[in-house]
Enzyme design. Structure first.
Site, short mmCIF file in Angstrom:
data_model
loop_
_atom_site.label_atom_id
_atom_site.label_comp_id
_atom_site.label_asym_id
_atom_site.label_seq_id
_atom_site.Cartn_x
_atom_site.Cartn_y
_atom_site.Cartn_z
N GLY A 7 0.86 -1.19 0.00
CA GLY A 7 0.00 0.00 0.00
C GLY A 7 0.89 1.23 0.00
N CYS A 8 0.94 1.90 -1.14
CA CYS A 8 1.92 2.99 -1.26
C CYS A 8 1.22 4.33 -1.48
CB CYS A 8 2.92 2.68 -2.36
SG CYS A 8 3.79 1.13 -2.04
N GLY A 9 0.32 4.67 -0.54
CA GLY A 9 -0.23 6.02 -0.49
C GLY A 9 0.77 6.92 0.23
N LYS A 177 -6.59 6.93 19.48
CA LYS A 177 -6.52 7.43 18.09
C LYS A 177 -7.87 7.27 17.41
CE LYS A 177 -4.64 9.09 14.34
NZ LYS A 177 -4.52 8.31 13.19
O1 PAF Z 1 -7.21 10.45 9.12
C1 PAF Z 1 -6.53 11.48 9.26
O2 PAF Z 1 -6.60 12.44 8.50
C2 PAF Z 1 -5.52 11.53 10.41
O3 PAF Z 1 -5.60 10.34 11.11
C3 PAF Z 1 -5.74 12.71 11.36
C4 PAF Z 1 -4.89 12.51 12.59
C5 PAF Z 1 -7.19 12.86 11.74
C6 PAF Z 1 -5.18 13.99 10.80
O4 PAF Z 1 -5.83 14.49 9.69
#
Ligand code: PAF
Length: 297
Positions: A7-9, A177
């Site tokens: 996966g090379c984004g 996260k």
């Molecule tokens: O998905 C994203 O864009 C990133 O995880 C984050 C931390 C929300 C920053 O844009």
């Protein structure tokens, strides 16, 4: 070390470039199996450029890789990775680096050592150039018994990419996260704005956080409400100039990771009979936009 990045984004390219610069033998792994080269062109946070053509899709390199770094979107991983697992030795270490949760459940029994990782590095791509806007922190940690002894990988990666940290409590960090993605991603879609513009919606943000916090508390995670709020605002601040990945997906008519972000949270909440009306609304909003905008193949 021989490494394959699947996966090379933007994030995949950042890892390829950094590991190449530290002398690792890296290759990319792309959907289109006939593609054997990849242009990696990165504008780094300090403004300097990396440019190199990196080899791709070499099966021998894949089989001999000691580490696979999977940088696909959450919803792509099981389809791409399951066939690859048939080729590689059971000893190859696999690091999953993606937004959202729920992928591991889709992979079935894990015979290889697996690590989960989350990164707050932020980047976006335009005309094949990656704009790496912010050097974040990458947490990695074990998700099965056989991966517990791979702490040294954090040092190897940290030597190439600043701020790679090993954590034995990676699931807890993944949830923090996830919470930030439940806020930033759908809200930036709702208001069609950069992450930094979200500061004006603090009341709405805090109401959504309360729902997430209840779920995290119920599943016995080590969570503190104020710490969670500060963590999320800190990410918004550090990525204020960014368009979230979800807004970029919606604008580019691509499938989003909403099912693995807000969708995952809502499913967990249902198990514990916790109501999540604010998150439900955001989930529906993104699903509707996906349907209206996009024509998936
Ligand atoms: O998905 C994203 O864009 C990133 O995880 C984050 C931390 C929300 C920053 O844009």
């Amino acid at each position: 070390m021989k490494i394959t990045v699947i996966g090379c984004g933007s994030i995949g390219k950042i890892f390829l470039a950094a590991l190449h610069l530290r002398g690792h033998e890296v290759q990319g792994w792309l959907k289109l199996s006939s593609q054997t080269n990849l242009v990696v062109n990165i504008k780094k946070p300090k403004g300097d450029f990396f440019y190199k053509i990196i080899t791709c899709n070499n099966i021998k390199h894949l089989i001999n890789s000691k580490l696979l770094i999977v940088c696909l979107k959450a919803w792509q991983i099981s389809n791409v990775l399951l066939p690859v697992l048939d080729f590689i030795p059971k000893t190859t270490l696999i690091l999953l680096l993606h937004n959202g949760m729920g992928v591991i459940e889709k992979l079935g029994q894990l015979n290889n050592p697996f690590l989960s990782g989350i990164t707050t590095n932020s980047a976006w791509q335009k005309n094949n150039i990656v704009f790496h806007t912010n050097n974040g922190v990458t947490h990695i940690g074990p998700i099965n018994r056989i991966s517990k002894s791979f702490k040294f990988i954090a040092d190897i990666l940290n030597d190439a990419i600043p701020n790679v940290v090993w954590s034995d409590q990676i699931i807890n960090i993944c949830w923090y996260k996830l919470a930030s993605n439940c806020i930033i991603n759908p809200l930036t879609v709702k208001y069609n704005c950069k992450n930094g513009n979200l500061f004006q919606f603090s009341e709405e943000i805090e109401n959504i956080i309360i729902e997430i916090y209840k779920v995290m508390k119920k599943i016995n995670l080590d969570v503190n409400k104020n710490k969670l709020i500060n963590y999320i605002y800190d990410i918004i601040k550090k990525t204020s100039n960014n368009y979230s990945s979800m807004l970029q997906d919606i604008r580019n008519c691509k499938k989003t990771e909403i099912d693995y972000i807000t969708g995952y949270l809502i499913n967990k909440a249902k198990i514990y009979h916790i109501n999540t009306p604010k998150n439900n609304n955001l989930y529906q909003l993104v699903k509707n936009l996906e349907k209206i905008n996009c024509d998936y193949k």
